[in-house]
Design a protein around this motif. Structure first.
Motif, PDB file in Angstrom:
ATOM      1  N   GLN A 189       0.844  -1.198   0.000  1.00  0.00           N
ATOM      2  CA  GLN A 189       0.000   0.000   0.000  1.00  0.00           C
ATOM      3  C   GLN A 189       0.869   1.233   0.000  1.00  0.00           C
ATOM      4  N   SER A 190       0.695   2.069  -0.978  1.00  0.00           N
ATOM      5  CA  SER A 190       1.496   3.284  -0.999  1.00  0.00           C
ATOM      6  C   SER A 190       0.785   4.367  -0.192  1.00  0.00           C
ATOM      7  N   THR A 191       1.510   5.425   0.088  1.00  0.00           N
ATOM      8  CA  THR A 191       0.912   6.576   0.768  1.00  0.00           C
ATOM      9  C   THR A 191      -0.247   7.108  -0.057  1.00  0.00           C
ATOM     10  N   TYR A 192       0.001   7.130  -1.357  1.00  0.00           N
ATOM     11  CA  TYR A 192      -1.016   7.616  -2.292  1.00  0.00           C
ATOM     12  C   TYR A 192      -2.317   6.825  -2.132  1.00  0.00           C
ATOM     13  N   THR A 193      -2.189   5.495  -2.129  1.00  0.00           N
ATOM     14  CA  THR A 193      -3.348   4.617  -1.955  1.00  0.00           C
ATOM     15  C   THR A 193      -4.075   4.921  -0.655  1.00  0.00           C
ATOM     16  N   TYR A 194      -3.297   5.041   0.374  1.00  0.00           N
ATOM     17  CA  TYR A 194      -3.824   5.279   1.712  1.00  0.00           C
ATOM     18  C   TYR A 194      -4.640   6.571   1.764  1.00  0.00           C
ATOM     19  N   TYR A 195      -4.102   7.605   1.156  1.00  0.00           N
ATOM     20  CA  TYR A 195      -4.806   8.897   1.155  1.00  0.00           C
ATOM     21  C   TYR A 195      -6.007   8.879   0.224  1.00  0.00           C
ATOM     22  N   CYS A 196      -5.867   8.213  -0.917  1.00  0.00           N
ATOM     23  CA  CYS A 196      -6.994   8.172  -1.852  1.00  0.00           C
ATOM     24  C   CYS A 196      -8.180   7.441  -1.240  1.00  0.00           C
ATOM     25  N   ASP A 214       9.019  23.801  -2.102  1.00  0.00           N
ATOM     26  CA  ASP A 214       8.470  23.486  -0.790  1.00  0.00           C
ATOM     27  C   ASP A 214       8.032  22.023  -0.818  1.00  0.00           C
ATOM     28  N   PRO A 215       8.792  21.145  -0.170  1.00  0.00           N
ATOM     29  CA  PRO A 215       8.494  19.706  -0.311  1.00  0.00           C
ATOM     30  C   PRO A 215       7.134  19.328   0.247  1.00  0.00           C
ATOM     31  N   LYS A 216       6.571  20.191   1.076  1.00  0.00           N
ATOM     32  CA  LYS A 216       5.286  19.848   1.695  1.00  0.00           C
ATOM     33  C   LYS A 216       4.126  19.875   0.704  1.00  0.00           C
ATOM     34  N   LEU A 217       4.345  20.489  -0.463  1.00  0.00           N
ATOM     35  CA  LEU A 217       3.240  20.603  -1.420  1.00  0.00           C
ATOM     36  C   LEU A 217       3.159  19.439  -2.391  1.00  0.00           C
ATOM     37  N   LEU A 218       3.755  18.333  -1.998  1.00  0.00           N
ATOM     38  CA  LEU A 218       3.609  17.105  -2.779  1.00  0.00           C
ATOM     39  C   LEU A 218       2.115  16.767  -2.851  1.00  0.00           C
ATOM     40  N   HIS A 219       1.626  16.445  -4.047  1.00  0.00           N
ATOM     41  CA  HIS A 219       0.186  16.176  -4.159  1.00  0.00           C
ATOM     42  C   HIS A 219      -0.091  15.254  -5.343  1.00  0.00           C
ATOM     43  N   GLY A 220      -1.304  14.728  -5.384  1.00  0.00           N
ATOM     44  CA  GLY A 220      -1.696  13.878  -6.513  1.00  0.00           C
ATOM     45  C   GLY A 220      -3.202  13.926  -6.695  1.00  0.00           C
ATOM     46  N   GLY A 221      -3.640  13.521  -7.896  1.00  0.00           N
ATOM     47  CA  GLY A 221      -5.078  13.452  -8.190  1.00  0.00           C
ATOM     48  C   GLY A 221      -5.465  11.974  -8.192  1.00  0.00           C
ATOM     49  N   CYS A 222      -6.333  11.568  -7.257  1.00  0.00           N
ATOM     50  CA  CYS A 222      -6.696  10.155  -7.120  1.00  0.00           C
ATOM     51  C   CYS A 222      -7.526   9.681  -8.313  1.00  0.00           C
ATOM     52  N   VAL A 243      -4.966  14.827  -3.197  1.00  0.00           N
ATOM     53  CA  VAL A 243      -4.421  14.527  -1.871  1.00  0.00           C
ATOM     54  C   VAL A 243      -3.054  15.186  -1.659  1.00  0.00           C
ATOM     55  N   PHE A 244      -2.825  15.633  -0.431  1.00  0.00           N
ATOM     56  CA  PHE A 244      -1.568  16.263  -0.012  1.00  0.00           C
ATOM     57  C   PHE A 244      -1.087  15.507   1.236  1.00  0.00           C
ATOM     58  N   PRO A 245      -0.376  14.373   1.034  1.00  0.00           N
ATOM     59  CA  PRO A 245      -0.038  13.515   2.183  1.00  0.00           C
ATOM     60  C   PRO A 245       0.764  14.221   3.276  1.00  0.00           C
ATOM     61  N   THR A 246       1.711  15.068   2.884  1.00  0.00           N
ATOM     62  CA  THR A 246       2.537  15.703   3.912  1.00  0.00           C
ATOM     63  C   THR A 246       1.697  16.648   4.776  1.00  0.00           C
ATOM     64  N   LEU A 247       0.662  17.211   4.186  1.00  0.00           N
ATOM     65  CA  LEU A 247      -0.209  18.115   4.950  1.00  0.00           C
ATOM     66  C   LEU A 247      -1.374  17.357   5.585  1.00  0.00           C
ATOM     67  N   ARG A 248      -1.437  16.050   5.353  1.00  0.00           N
ATOM     68  CA  ARG A 248      -2.522  15.186   5.844  1.00  0.00           C
ATOM     69  C   ARG A 248      -3.892  15.704   5.405  1.00  0.00           C
ATOM     70  N   LEU A 249      -3.977  16.066   4.132  1.00  0.00           N
ATOM     71  CA  LEU A 249      -5.198  16.678   3.619  1.00  0.00           C
ATOM     72  C   LEU A 249      -5.661  16.046   2.327  1.00  0.00           C
ATOM     73  N   GLY A 304      -8.717   7.497 -14.468  1.00  0.00           N
ATOM     74  CA  GLY A 304      -7.729   8.549 -14.717  1.00  0.00           C
ATOM     75  C   GLY A 304      -7.200   9.122 -13.411  1.00  0.00           C
ATOM     76  N   HIS A 305      -5.916   9.417 -13.376  1.00  0.00           N
ATOM     77  CA  HIS A 305      -5.312   9.905 -12.136  1.00  0.00           C
ATOM     78  C   HIS A 305      -3.970  10.569 -12.416  1.00  0.00           C
ATOM     79  N   PHE A 306      -3.378  11.099 -11.359  1.00  0.00           N
ATOM     80  CA  PHE A 306      -2.045  11.677 -11.445  1.00  0.00           C
ATOM     81  C   PHE A 306      -1.370  11.368 -10.108  1.00  0.00           C
ATOM     82  N   THR A 307      -0.366  10.489 -10.137  1.00  0.00           N
ATOM     83  CA  THR A 307       0.259  10.081  -8.869  1.00  0.00           C
ATOM     84  C   THR A 307       1.017  11.255  -8.236  1.00  0.00           C
ATOM     85  N   LEU A 308       1.529  11.032  -7.028  1.00  0.00           N
ATOM     86  CA  LEU A 308       2.135  12.120  -6.250  1.00  0.00           C
ATOM     87  C   LEU A 308       3.266  12.814  -7.017  1.00  0.00           C
TER      88      LEU A 308
END
Ligand SMILES: O=C(O)CCC(=O)C(=O)O
Ligand SMILES: [Fe+2]
Length: 498
Positions: free
Chosen positions: A243-250, A459-467, A431-437, A381-385
């Motif tokens: 399970q990736s972080t991406y999966t977990y957040y999605c 700013d590494p905290k703005l890592l994000h993806g489209g589930c 999803v923004f895993p580093t911001l837990r959002l 359709g999606h866009f990973t982190l």
């Protein structure tokens, strides 16, 4: 290198373009459901069997839009029908057209379908592969039991659709995953397929397939240690893909960040332009700031922009290097320059007023922002982190376009303004895993954040993806705002943490 960008094999990545395919399928479906002669050929019967659920769901879910073309099972099935059945059905129609016994009405109906085929980009075998992998991605990322999926059930709350997957579909999907080295997933599907049939012969052949999957997996596991799973499949058969972080957040399993200082506002943000029409916004995070603005684009404006974009959509690419499409970003994009619609300058002025950043376009080195990028997501359709800003150094040239284009012209992508141009029935959050959002798309809203710190670093905290979109459709539009023309509006700092 870019010659595959407009191939029909990219059809599955855009819902908009799949709509044309559904229209064609409807024409064929109507024709086969009232087959002119008393005994339709086997191909027509099979087509009709597969098509029937479209008729049911179209009537039930209020039109083709949400219930059918936004449903990954229907997308998979229509693509499969047109790739695997249509080529064998077509000769029968051609024969009908030249059959002297048939009346003019039949001949005309057949002529219209054959003519429609000429005007439609039909899916090909690569689309079927894409749709299969997308379906498996949805199953995996949202942890949908394969048995549910086979019965047409996508989420706990969604009423199952009339469509179901057959045992042949199940085995087909497993084989595609096997051939594409998605071995743990293939194994999972196979074990569900076995349970879905009582036919002993079929069970044996699926068991054989599972043995092959296991062998291929475990051989590559010992060779490459740990690339798929922590253990060989023959030791731990019930393991699921990591399970990736991406999966977990999605899946929405993360613990939501709680910040008592976050507020909602209505205001003009210091701009006279917004005095008569203040903007409503919600702070989602402070330091770094992430804000969502509501009702910042009207339905009429959205329709205008979609209309323009639909003529220009191409399979999305990632990165500035080779610009190849790949499975980490499955969608179609269109860059819509200011001069294509009178609504664009109005929208730009609004973004400028709200963000207090310049967003005017211009030549490479004199632009404050890029032209609007419209994005349409299709099946799964999606866009990973990822980060929106570039890793490149000033002067780095993009490969693939004669090396002429300097991506950093105008500076890096200082900020992202992302419009949500549709609601999404299920899935598709940002999803923004580093911001837990995570942000659930709301039509007409826009998310805004800075990709760069005040010292110019990412700013590494703005890592994000489209589930992945599970049900329905998703449109977004990105306005990427560049650094150089905004140096006075976002003053820099030499402080390492700012
Ligand atoms: O679709 C989304 O929610 C995110 C899209 C995105 O991050 C991008 O296009 O850069
Ligand atoms: Fe992004």
């Amino acid at each position: 290198q870019n010659d595959h960008i407009n191939k029909p094999s990219d059809l599955y990545s855009s819902l908009l373009r799949m709509k044309v395919v559904f229209k064609f399928d409807e024409a064929v479906g109507e024709l086969v459901s009232s087959w002119p002669k008393s005994s339709p050929p086997a191909e027509a019967i099979r087509y009709l069997e597969s098509y029937q659920s479209v008729v049911l769901d179209r009537a039930r879910d209020g039109g083709i839009e949400e219930g059918v073309s936004g449903n990954p099972l229907h997308l998979y099935s229509v693509i499969k029908r047109l790739v695997r059945l249509w080529p064998f059905l077509k000769p029968h129609l051609e024969a009908l057209q030249h059959d002297q016994q048939e009346g003019v009405v039949v001949v005309e109906a057949v002529r219209l379908v054959l003519q429609a085929e000429n005007n439609t980009v039909l899916p090909d075998e690569a689309d079927l592969t894409g749709a299969t992998i997308a379906l498996a991605r949805l199953q995996h990322i949202y942890n949908i039991p394969v048995a549910d999926l086979m019965k047409g059930k996508l989420t706990a709350t969604h009423t199952p659709s009339s469509i179901s997957l057959s045992i042949e579909d199940c085995v087909d999907i497993t084989e595609t995953l096997y051939n594409h080295w998605l071995l743990p997933l293939a194994w999972q599907w196979a074990s569900s397929c076995i349970k879905a049939t009582t036919n002993h012969q079929l069970q044996l052949s699926i068991q054989q397939l599972m043995d092959n999957i296991e062998q291929k997996h475990d051989q590559s596991w010992t060779a490459n240690s740990n690339i798929f799973l922590p253990q060989p499949l023959n030791i731990s058969k019930n393991q699921v893909p990591r399970q990736s972080t991406y999966t977990y957040y999605c899946r929405g399993l993360h613990q939501k960040a709680q910040h008592s200082l976050l507020r909602c506002h209505v205001g003009n943000r210091g701009s006279h332009y917004l005095t008569l029409q203040p903007v409503r916004y919600e702070e989602l995070h402070h330091d770094p700031d992430l804000t969502i603005f509501y009702d910042v684009i009207s339905d009429a404006e959205i329709e205008q922009l979609k209309g323009i974009a639909s003529q220009m959509l191409k399979r999305s690419c990632v990165g500035t290097g080779t610009g190849q499409p790949d499975e980490t970003r499955v969608s179609q994009t269109a860059w819509v320059p200011n001069n294509t619609s009178h609504v664009l300058p109005i929208i730009n002025r609004r973004i400028d007023a709200i963000t207090n950043l310049f967003v005017y376009e211009g030549d490479l080195y004199n632009r404050a922002a890029e032209v609007l990028q419209m994005v349409n997501y299709g099946i799964g359709g999606h866009f990973t982190l990822h980060h929106d800003d570039f890793d490149e150094q000033p002067g780095d040239k993009a490969a693939g376009s004669n090396g002429e284009y300097d991506w950093l012209g105008g500076g890096n992508r200082l900020a992202t303004w992302m419009f949500y141009l549709s609601d999404v029935v299920a899935g598709g959050s940002t999803v923004f895993p580093t911001l837990r959002l995570s942000i659930t798309p709301v039509k007409g809203s826009a998310a805004f954040w800075y990709n760069l710190k005040r010292n110019g670093d990412r700013d590494p905290k703005l890592l994000h993806g489209g589930c992945p979109v599970l049900l329905g459709q998703k449109w977004v539009a990105n306005k990427w705002i560049r650094e150089h023309k905004n140096f006075l509006r976002y003053p820099c700092s030499t402080h390492p943490n700012q």
